[in-house]
Write a protein that holds these residues in place. Sequence first.
Motif, PDB file in Angstrom:
ATOM      1  N   UNK A 191       0.790  -1.086   0.050  1.00  0.00           N
ATOM      2  CA  UNK A 191       0.015   0.078   0.078  1.00  0.00           C
ATOM      3  C   UNK A 191       0.865   1.316   0.007  1.00  0.00           C
ATOM      4  N   UNK A 192       2.145   1.158   0.384  1.00  0.00           N
ATOM      5  CA  UNK A 192       3.112   2.431   0.697  1.00  0.00           C
ATOM      6  C   UNK A 192       3.397   2.664  -0.958  1.00  0.00           C
ATOM      7  N   UNK A 193       3.711   1.691  -1.735  1.00  0.00           N
ATOM      8  CA  UNK A 193       3.975   1.840  -3.176  1.00  0.00           C
ATOM      9  C   UNK A 193       2.979   2.589  -3.976  1.00  0.00           C
ATOM     10  N   UNK A 194       1.728   2.026  -3.458  1.00  0.00           N
ATOM     11  CA  UNK A 194       0.609   2.705  -4.318  1.00  0.00           C
ATOM     12  C   UNK A 194       0.504   4.164  -3.958  1.00  0.00           C
ATOM     13  N   UNK A 195       0.343   4.441  -2.639  1.00  0.00           N
ATOM     14  CA  UNK A 195      -0.040   5.679  -2.221  1.00  0.00           C
ATOM     15  C   UNK A 195       1.218   6.886  -2.585  1.00  0.00           C
ATOM     16  N   UNK A 196       2.464   6.133  -2.823  1.00  0.00           N
ATOM     17  CA  UNK A 196       3.529   7.060  -2.765  1.00  0.00           C
ATOM     18  C   UNK A 196       3.444   7.594  -4.572  1.00  0.00           C
ATOM     19  N   UNK A 197       2.945   6.806  -5.212  1.00  0.00           N
ATOM     20  CA  UNK A 197       2.688   7.040  -6.472  1.00  0.00           C
ATOM     21  C   UNK A 197       1.494   8.344  -6.677  1.00  0.00           C
ATOM     22  N   UNK A 198       0.475   8.164  -6.095  1.00  0.00           N
ATOM     23  CA  UNK A 198      -0.383   9.045  -5.912  1.00  0.00           C
ATOM     24  C   UNK A 198      -0.059  10.584  -5.238  1.00  0.00           C
ATOM     25  N   UNK A 199       0.852  10.615  -4.522  1.00  0.00           N
ATOM     26  CA  UNK A 199       1.573  11.763  -3.750  1.00  0.00           C
ATOM     27  C   UNK A 199       2.462  12.357  -4.583  1.00  0.00           C
ATOM     28  N   UNK A 200       3.299  11.498  -5.499  1.00  0.00           N
ATOM     29  CA  UNK A 200       4.099  11.974  -6.624  1.00  0.00           C
ATOM     30  C   UNK A 200       3.132  12.717  -7.470  1.00  0.00           C
ATOM     31  N   UNK A 201       2.210  12.149  -8.109  1.00  0.00           N
ATOM     32  CA  UNK A 201       1.113  12.474  -8.964  1.00  0.00           C
ATOM     33  C   UNK A 201       0.799  14.136  -8.711  1.00  0.00           C
ATOM     34  N   UNK A 202       0.489  14.255  -7.498  1.00  0.00           N
ATOM     35  CA  UNK A 202      -0.047  15.464  -6.797  1.00  0.00           C
ATOM     36  C   UNK A 202       0.889  16.451  -7.015  1.00  0.00           C
TER      37      UNK A 202
END
Length: 489
Positions: free
Chosen positions: A94-105
């Motif tokens: 779940x960390x990997x997936x949320x890190x992608x969202x944070x980077x996109x923002x």
Amino acid sequence: MKNKQKESLSKTIFKYASSHVYWRSLGLISAFIKPKLLSPELYGLWSILSIIPNFSIYNHLGSHDGMRYQIPYNEAKKDYVKNEAIKGTVFYGSLYLNALIAAALLLLSLAGDFDIVQRLGLMTMAVVVLLTWYSQNYTVQLKAYQNFKLIGTSNYIKANVTCFSTVLLIYFLGIYGIYITAILTLLASVWYFRVKCPMGTLTRFNYGVFKDMVKMGFPITFFNLNNELMKSSDRIIIGFFLGTKLLGFYAIAAMVFGFLMDIPGVAREVVEPRLMEGVANDSRENNLREYFLKPLINTAYFMPFLIGPVYFFFPHFIHLALPRYVEGITPTLIIVIGGYFLSLVYVARGIIVANKWQSKASLIMVSVLPLNIGLSIFFINIGLSINGVALGSSISYFVLFISLLAYIRKQYDVSSEEWRTNLIGLCMPFPVMALAIALIPVLSDSLFSNQYIGAIFGCFFYFLIMFLLQKFSAKKFPLLKKIEITKMF
């Protein structure tokens, strides 16, 4: 994270609900400060930004939900090694997936055509997404082990940080103070969890375990995501069609609606892990009775005690404290009626998940969502504005509850008499509540020239009617229990 001494269900719900009520109550203070010091446009902007973390919590692809439901099942089977593998795998996955969202923002904030307020808001949301993921990972595990005491204490901490930092920071920094508060609140929660319940050494990421958790949890997450879309689509529609100013007015309704939905949400969180243990050890019929029909009928009779005061006191509060937001009164009164039916939908989720019906139930929600959107847009087009959006959402919540109830009834081969008895009980509180809300203000206005005394009288008379109904119904419907506060301590 194990919680070996298990309290009674009602006591656990009461204590956990108390922390949520405290959190929401102090949250109301900060929620009052926000529209008081911000323009409707800026308040509307914050309402849109706050939707981002509400959806980011589903970015685990179902692994959190799979973990939450699988851990108590494994505990009942004493399969502790599997639980350790699940916790480590879900943490990293779940960390990997949320890190992608944070980077996109972050990229969007830098590359998009935004002013400085919007740009910093998106950057704040990037940080909030990661902190929310970390706090959520802790919370899901604690819920799985039924350790609601730590979560409850965390709610008290978050409430205090949110309230006092909002009061101080928004006064001096405006909307930037809200951004800072959002981060500080989550940091306080994470700090508390790390101090009181260290994770220890986590196992490595295991693709096979993660795949299993996603396979189990994705239908649950999809179900919950559709539920979130049902709750958030009104704000998205208003932001798109009517702009941030009207969204700021409607955010008042969303604030009250969220407070009301907290109590049935808390009860659901406490009941569901025990239901998963019941799946391993008890009959389907008993699980249906104890974890669906009983909480369903009790929620139906309890919600009017939360909804009534909104009708009697909320309009006066807005006129006195937030006169700039009087346009938010009517949609608030409309949407809380829909909240009655959504609270019953909350109860249905546990039995659906326990029986692995979430995929089919999600199809029901997906089919109701276009109705929600379509009705809202239709009512906007005929000139009802934000009141129409609230009406469209309320109608959709009613349709959703009836559809899910019919689906669950079809799946269970249980005595028709038991279903009939409880359905009769379910049909009683809403019409009584609606008639009381409609007629009592007319009576109080004719008796009292002072509107505030009239509101107090009206609310007292309303509570008396609902209490008598509950007392009468408890004698006729065995699953309906009287509220006995002394037994909760």
